[in-house]
Enzyme design. Structure first.
Site, PDB file in Angstrom:
ATOM      1  N   ASP A  67       0.750  -0.978  -0.144  1.00  0.00           N
ATOM      2  CA  ASP A  67       0.517   0.190  -0.022  1.00  0.00           C
ATOM      3  C   ASP A  67       0.651   0.795   0.428  1.00  0.00           C
ATOM      4  OD1 ASP A  67       1.165  -0.638   2.718  1.00  0.00           O
ATOM      5  OD2 ASP A  67      -0.929  -1.133   3.397  1.00  0.00           O
ATOM      6  N   HIS A 138      -6.883  -4.488  10.002  1.00  0.00           N
ATOM      7  CA  HIS A 138      -6.744  -4.880   9.143  1.00  0.00           C
ATOM      8  C   HIS A 138      -5.738  -5.375   8.138  1.00  0.00           C
ATOM      9  CE1 HIS A 138      -5.119  -0.742  10.099  1.00  0.00           C
ATOM     10  NE2 HIS A 138      -4.464  -0.807   9.596  1.00  0.00           N
ATOM     11  N   GLU A 143      -9.815  -1.785   5.590  1.00  0.00           N
ATOM     12  CA  GLU A 143      -9.900  -1.606   7.406  1.00  0.00           C
ATOM     13  C   GLU A 143     -11.649  -2.629   6.763  1.00  0.00           C
ATOM     14  OE1 GLU A 143      -8.429  -0.051   8.163  1.00  0.00           O
ATOM     15  OE2 GLU A 143      -8.663   2.305   8.581  1.00  0.00           O
TER      16      GLU A 143
HETATM   17  P1  PGA Z   1       1.997  -0.821  12.388  1.00  0.00           P
HETATM   18  O1  PGA Z   1       1.211  -1.254  11.899  1.00  0.00           O
HETATM   19  O2  PGA Z   1       2.841  -2.115  12.165  1.00  0.00           O
HETATM   20  O3  PGA Z   1       2.349   0.067  12.543  1.00  0.00           O
HETATM   21  O4  PGA Z   1       1.875  -2.309  13.818  1.00  0.00           O
HETATM   22  C1  PGA Z   1       0.246  -2.580  11.309  1.00  0.00           C
HETATM   23  C2  PGA Z   1      -1.066  -2.311  10.455  1.00  0.00           C
HETATM   24  O5  PGA Z   1      -1.333  -1.283  10.558  1.00  0.00           O
HETATM   25  O6  PGA Z   1      -1.311  -3.039   9.053  1.00  0.00           O
END
Ligand code: PGA
Length: 266
Positions: A67, A138, A143
């Site tokens: 993404d 997510h 989401e």
């Molecule tokens: P993080 O995010 O690795 O910064 O905890 C994970 C995500 O939101 O998929």
């Protein structure tokens, strides 16, 4: 789904790096799906170490990132282009032409997304997709309530994700509302998925994903339908699972040909 609990995030990153290293040695032209965020940083550090000290060769590897934000320049400190450059690509030998990250500044987002899907197909599909998990379950930026068969597309972030990612932006600087993300269906097409999750803050999402019902309210739960997903956790992230003893028993009693032998069972 395989659940592997390791004593610390560093130990978990070492297991994940070993799985990826084994794949690249077995298949030098492997196609990797990559993730950003706090979670994979230790994994990338270990892959860099393996490149430098053990000669792990990325020269045939192709990568596709999950993404990117819409509307910030690739050089922005919070952009995922910049993150990948700083945390991995500047330090290993993936040929720049083999690196794919969604272009958040494309003038035609739907066309770009269709082309990204086509590029993944033309590369032969993703062999291994690295994943983190959001507090709401997510994966990528899919989401809660995302279609479980979705493809690469634009998404609008929830207030919770905007707040969670504010830490990567300057104080007071708005987090972009929109992102381009591989879809849940795109992720499900990967031959293997390797998810990492650390810390108590992820425990609820991890329990929903592994032991809860399959639901778009927790998009990661669709990985229960994926043919080969490994989930590597530290003890706080595993703390709300109910079948922990069974997961440890499975890991300790693997047949030799499946064993990731050098790592402790806790
Ligand atoms: P993080 O995010 O690795 O910064 O905890 C994970 C995500 O939101 O998929």
């Amino acid at each position: 789904m395989e659940v592997i609990i390791q004593p610390s995030p560093d130990a978990a990153a070492a297991v994940a790096a070993r799985i990826i290293g084994d794949l690249i040695r077995r298949k030098p032209d492997a196609v990797l799906g990559l993730a950003t965020g706090g979670t994979p940083c230790g994994l990338y550090k270990e892959l860099i170490r393996m490149h430098r000290q053990e000669g792990l060769d990325f020269s045939g590897v192709t990568t596709f990132n999950l993404d990117e934000y819409v509307g910030i320049p690739p050089g922005h400190p919070a952009s995922y282009h910049r993150f990948m450059q700083e945390n991995l690509f500047a330090h290993v030998n993936v040929p720049p032409g083999n690196i794919h990250i969604p272009d958040g500044n494309t003038p035609d987002i739907p066309q770009f997304c269709a082309r990204y899907e086509e590029q993944i197909r033309q590369a032969g599909g993703i062999d291994l997709q690295v994943l983190g998990i959001g507090h709401d379950g997510h994966i990528g930026f899919n989401e809660s309530t995302s279609s479980l068969v979705s493809r690469t597309r634009i998404k609008t972030l929830t207030e919770e994700t905007l707040a969670a990612n504010q830490r990567f932006f300057a104080p007071g600087e708005p987090v972009p509302r929109h992102v381009i993300t591989m879809g849940v269906g795109t992720i499900m097409d990967s031959r293997t998925c390797l998810m990492l999750a650390f810390g108590e803050g992820k425990a609820k999402a991890v329990a929903s994903m592994v032991e809860g019902p399959i639901t778009a309210m927790c998009p990661a739960s669709i990985l229960q339908m994926h043919r080969q997903t490994s989930l590597i956790l530290d003890p706080p992230a595993a703390s709300l699972l109910t079948r922990t003893a069974y997961y440890q028993h499975v890991f300790a009693n693997k047949p030799d040909f499946q064993r990731v032998s050098a790592f402790p069972v806790i």
